[in-house]
Design a protein around this motif. Sequence first.
Motif, mmCIF file in Angstrom:
data_model
loop_
_atom_site.group_PDB
_atom_site.id
_atom_site.type_symbol
_atom_site.label_atom_id
_atom_site.label_comp_id
_atom_site.label_asym_id
_atom_site.label_seq_id
_atom_site.Cartn_x
_atom_site.Cartn_y
_atom_site.Cartn_z
ATOM 1 N N HIS A 177 0.940 -1.265 0.099
ATOM 2 C CA HIS A 177 0.045 0.009 0.032
ATOM 3 C C HIS A 177 0.860 1.275 -0.005
ATOM 4 N N PRO A 178 0.519 2.293 -0.786
ATOM 5 C CA PRO A 178 1.552 3.299 -0.714
ATOM 6 C C PRO A 178 1.604 4.209 0.271
ATOM 7 N N ARG A 179 0.703 4.186 1.334
ATOM 8 C CA ARG A 179 0.909 4.772 2.819
ATOM 9 C C ARG A 179 2.062 4.316 3.446
ATOM 10 N N ASP A 239 5.663 -16.159 5.133
ATOM 11 C CA ASP A 239 4.593 -15.658 5.672
ATOM 12 C C ASP A 239 3.716 -15.167 4.281
ATOM 13 N N TYR A 240 2.408 -15.036 4.614
ATOM 14 C CA TYR A 240 1.400 -14.497 3.481
ATOM 15 C C TYR A 240 0.374 -13.935 4.126
ATOM 16 N N PRO A 241 -0.260 -12.780 3.442
ATOM 17 C CA PRO A 241 -1.462 -12.070 4.499
ATOM 18 C C PRO A 241 -2.722 -12.923 4.085
ATOM 19 N N LEU A 242 -3.757 -12.783 5.108
ATOM 20 C CA LEU A 242 -4.932 -13.377 4.964
ATOM 21 C C LEU A 242 -6.096 -12.277 4.754
ATOM 22 N N ILE A 243 -5.545 -10.773 4.492
ATOM 23 C CA ILE A 243 -6.607 -9.873 4.491
ATOM 24 C C ILE A 243 -5.567 -8.872 3.464
ATOM 25 N N THR A 244 -6.601 -8.257 2.931
ATOM 26 C CA THR A 244 -6.069 -7.081 2.126
ATOM 27 C C THR A 244 -5.283 -5.933 3.228
ATOM 28 N N GLN A 245 -4.485 -5.092 2.622
ATOM 29 C CA GLN A 245 -4.018 -3.979 3.347
ATOM 30 C C GLN A 245 -5.369 -2.867 3.491
#
Length: 400
Positions: free
Chosen positions: A75-77, A156-162
Amino acid sequence: MAKITRKLLYSLLSISLCTLLLFLPSRISPNRPRSFSRVVDLENPFPPPPKIAYFITGSNGDGPRILRLLHAVYHPRNQYLLHLDRAASQQQRENLAVAIQSVETFTAADNVNAVGKADAVNYGGSTPIASVLHGAAILLRYSKDWDWFVNLGASDYPLITQDDFLHVLSFVPKDFNFIEHTSDIGWKEYQRITPIVVDPGLYLASKGGIFMGNKKRALPKAFRFFTGSSSVILSRKLIDFTILGWDNLPRALLLYFSNLKSSDRGYFQTLACNSKEFSNTVVNSDLRFVAWDNPPGKEPRNLRLSDLNKMLGIGAAFARRFLPNDPALDKIDSVVLRRNQGMIVPGGWCVGRPGKGKDPCQLWGDTNILRPGPAAKRFEKLLLRLMENTTFRSNLCIQQ
């Protein structure tokens, strides 16, 4: 510590998810990356999204995995620092840097960097915590405008979006630290704490395995020892305390942990729980999903496609460990993240028109705009369970 009740947090999060405003920001050219458009004459009813500093690490051959993970949590933030340790060749680090520079969005936002002079990381020694502290210090130097520090490994890997992650954390006090911890050390006393180990990665240019001293030391009396997961989500304030050390505790513990086995599984736990300033800010969870064999070993097992329903049901933000290019990762991309191969997970800031082979994040809108999906609700419920007054207060730096 900010006082928070379950009822208040639940109300805020529920209202936010149910009444989310889908602003349509003006489209701008990616050649003008910093001129983010602002929605005028409309008042955003939600708190401003936080900013995350990610330290993403890997070893020999992990460059492609790190790049895929970066696309999944981008995410650009946020700020991102990538590190391939000394076991990887310099050519691998250069290839990773070239791959970063080839993604127009990364270069336009100027928020992705890679460590050029790699650290030695001997897993099981003291070099892992030295590398994490090094990464945190570099991220502070690049930018001080972030709220939480998150360390991720290549498996690791995300389970939700940013958008999910940032939206829900918008309602969480920024002094909270998500650190899995316990003072019930059990077998770890004799296998990890009392043995004196030496990690040659601290002083040798070439790779060398850790070795044990011929004597053991007593358990510490000046502080209570805590252990837990090496994965943490730390507040900016705790990172400042760790790096700057206005109290001598961070430095004293660092000297003690330099001869400790698996230092990264106890340093932040012991630091936060022995500090009056931070002991009541610790949430007893790393917000990760892991699975163990039965009987459990010392490391979690690799996750499979058959684990998907369970890992999504728990509401965690991340999961580990995955094998490279495992089918479970493809399923998470398609079902949860809505990410196409080689592209960034689309968010509210992406205003391009999606199409075959087209990346909607090539055109940017206001990066304050978040569009959380169903996974945000699962993550919200997990936080509510963790922050219930009866649960939260009884788990504050458990003394067993």
